[in-house]
Design an enzyme around this catalytic site. Structure first.
Site, PDB file in Angstrom:
ATOM      1  N   ASP A  12       5.550   2.603   3.214  1.00  0.00           N
ATOM      2  CA  ASP A  12       6.669   1.663   3.274  1.00  0.00           C
ATOM      3  C   ASP A  12       6.377   0.503   4.240  1.00  0.00           C
ATOM      4  OD1 ASP A  12       9.160   0.745   2.546  1.00  0.00           O
ATOM      5  OD2 ASP A  12      10.223   1.905   4.066  1.00  0.00           O
ATOM      6  N   GLY A  13       6.900  -0.659   3.912  1.00  0.00           N
ATOM      7  CA  GLY A  13       6.815  -1.806   4.816  1.00  0.00           C
ATOM      8  C   GLY A  13       6.001  -2.978   4.303  1.00  0.00           C
ATOM      9  N   GLY A  15       6.718  -5.219   1.938  1.00  0.00           N
ATOM     10  CA  GLY A  15       7.533  -6.421   1.742  1.00  0.00           C
ATOM     11  C   GLY A  15       7.769  -7.119   3.066  1.00  0.00           C
ATOM     12  N   ARG A  25       6.728 -11.195  -0.328  1.00  0.00           N
ATOM     13  CA  ARG A  25       6.740  -9.734  -0.300  1.00  0.00           C
ATOM     14  C   ARG A  25       5.537  -9.207  -1.092  1.00  0.00           C
ATOM     15  NH1 ARG A  25      10.830  -6.544   0.797  1.00  0.00           N
ATOM     16  NH2 ARG A  25      10.160  -5.166  -0.865  1.00  0.00           N
ATOM     17  N   HIS A  29       2.300  -6.356  -0.622  1.00  0.00           N
ATOM     18  CA  HIS A  29       1.870  -5.254  -1.500  1.00  0.00           C
ATOM     19  C   HIS A  29       0.355  -5.309  -1.703  1.00  0.00           C
ATOM     20  CE1 HIS A  29       5.865  -3.918  -2.313  1.00  0.00           C
ATOM     21  NE2 HIS A  29       6.237  -5.006  -2.959  1.00  0.00           N
ATOM     22  N   GLU A  59      14.116   4.686  -8.047  1.00  0.00           N
ATOM     23  CA  GLU A  59      15.131   3.733  -7.591  1.00  0.00           C
ATOM     24  C   GLU A  59      14.574   2.310  -7.463  1.00  0.00           C
ATOM     25  OE1 GLU A  59      14.791   6.866  -6.110  1.00  0.00           O
ATOM     26  OE2 GLU A  59      16.519   7.545  -7.271  1.00  0.00           O
ATOM     27  N   ARG A  63      14.729  -3.459  -7.956  1.00  0.00           N
ATOM     28  CA  ARG A  63      14.105  -4.651  -7.342  1.00  0.00           C
ATOM     29  C   ARG A  63      14.011  -5.804  -8.338  1.00  0.00           C
ATOM     30  NH1 ARG A  63       9.858  -2.798  -2.789  1.00  0.00           N
ATOM     31  NH2 ARG A  63      11.160  -1.139  -1.955  1.00  0.00           N
ATOM     32  N   LEU A 123     -11.541  15.297  -3.915  1.00  0.00           N
ATOM     33  CA  LEU A 123     -10.188  14.921  -3.482  1.00  0.00           C
ATOM     34  C   LEU A 123      -9.333  14.640  -4.712  1.00  0.00           C
ATOM     35  CD1 LEU A 123      -8.086  13.818  -1.359  1.00  0.00           C
ATOM     36  CD2 LEU A 123      -9.177  11.590  -1.638  1.00  0.00           C
ATOM     37  N   SER A 181      13.956   9.113   0.912  1.00  0.00           N
ATOM     38  CA  SER A 181      14.067   8.257  -0.279  1.00  0.00           C
ATOM     39  C   SER A 181      13.689   8.995  -1.579  1.00  0.00           C
ATOM     40  CB  SER A 181      13.207   6.997  -0.112  1.00  0.00           C
ATOM     41  OG  SER A 181      13.563   6.301   1.051  1.00  0.00           O
ATOM     42  N   GLU A 192       5.480  19.118   8.013  1.00  0.00           N
ATOM     43  CA  GLU A 192       5.606  18.388   9.286  1.00  0.00           C
ATOM     44  C   GLU A 192       5.717  16.895   8.967  1.00  0.00           C
ATOM     45  OE1 GLU A 192       5.881  20.227  11.943  1.00  0.00           O
ATOM     46  OE2 GLU A 192       5.246  22.084  10.948  1.00  0.00           O
TER      47      GLU A 192
END
Ligand code: IPE
Ligand code: IPE
Ligand code: MG
Length: 225
Positions: A12-13, A15, A25, A29, A59, A63, A123, A181, A192
């Site tokens: 997150d963050g 934008g 914004r 990304h 959600e 946007r 992975l 969210s 954790e």
């Protein structure tokens, strides 16, 4: 020392990073993708087996259209450009979420990327796309009813998108926001959680290593003492 097998991240963050740097914004990304690459490399170095990245929530359709299209294009370009590198690095890609609501072109690329990487196993990178945890749980319960099997923990697990993926030991959310969210609500029951102030594009390998070290020394009780 706690072993780390699965790290989940709410990236997150982006934008706010774009706006802070007097850009759009969407520029945030794009820069955020560098952090994705860094985290993937770190997981390989640290021999972490699963990495789950929250990329687009159910959600996020709220946007502006231009941002949604930009995000999908970014993912498309990433998959096209990086697929050979991912294969070389022995990375398996798995997409979780309601994929049939995504643009057809993206769905095709997703299926192809999963197919091309299906035999890799250093992975596994799970990309949560049009993902919503409540909906995932409702669908799991619907499947259980349809199959006429017992409603219990194992059967709920086995009918989630994350079937066969162990629960994350560690969740990181960047962007100075302390909420989930609608991300992996069931799977995070004993995880954790680390909330990071930094915006996703600023999150560094040092930050990631600091969190991993801190995690390793946590006393995990699971209800015991
Ligand atoms: C990235 O961060 C998460 C995505 C939905 C791709 P944001 O776009 O939510 O950035 P902020 O929180 O608005 O800064
Ligand atoms: C969560 O971030 C979704 C992703 C990181 C993909 P949001 O920025 O959409 O979360 P809210 O809306 O602030 O809770
Ligand atoms: Mg956000």
């Amino acid at each position: 020392m706690n072993p780390v097998n699965h790290v989940a991240i709410i990236m997150d963050g982006n934008g706010r990073w774009g706006i802070k740097h007097k850009q759009s914004r969407n520029a945030g990304h794009k820069v955020g993708l560098n952090t994705v690459q860094m985290v993937i490399n770190q997981c390989i170095n640290q021999k972490i087996k699963y990495l789950t990245l929250y990329t687009f929530s159910s959600e996020n359709w709220k946007r502006p259209k231009n941002e949604i299209i930009f995000l999908f294009n970014l993912l498309e370009n990433f998959l096209r450009k990086k697929i050979n590198k991912l294969i070389k690095s022995d990375i398996k890609l798995k997409f979780i979420g309601e994929l049939n609501k995504l643009p057809i072109k993206l769905q095709t690329l997703i299926r192809l990327s999963e197919k091309k990487t299906k035999n890799n196993n250093s992975l596994q990178v799970n990309i949560a796309l049009n993902y919503g945890s409540k909906n995932e749980l409702i669908n799991s319960i619907k499947m259980i009813k349809l199959k006429k099997i017992l409603l219990n923990e194992v059967n709920i697990d086995n009918n989630l998108y994350t079937k066969n993926i162990p629960n994350p030991e560690l969740l990181i959310r960047t962007g100075n926001t302390q909420r989930l969210s609608n991300f992996l609500l069931w799977q995070l029951a004993y995880t954790e959680i680390f909330f990071e102030k930094k915006l996703w594009p600023d999150f560094s390998d040092k930050d990631f290593k600091r969190i991993l070290n801190k995690f390793k020394n946590i006393k995990r009780n699971f209800g015991s003492i």
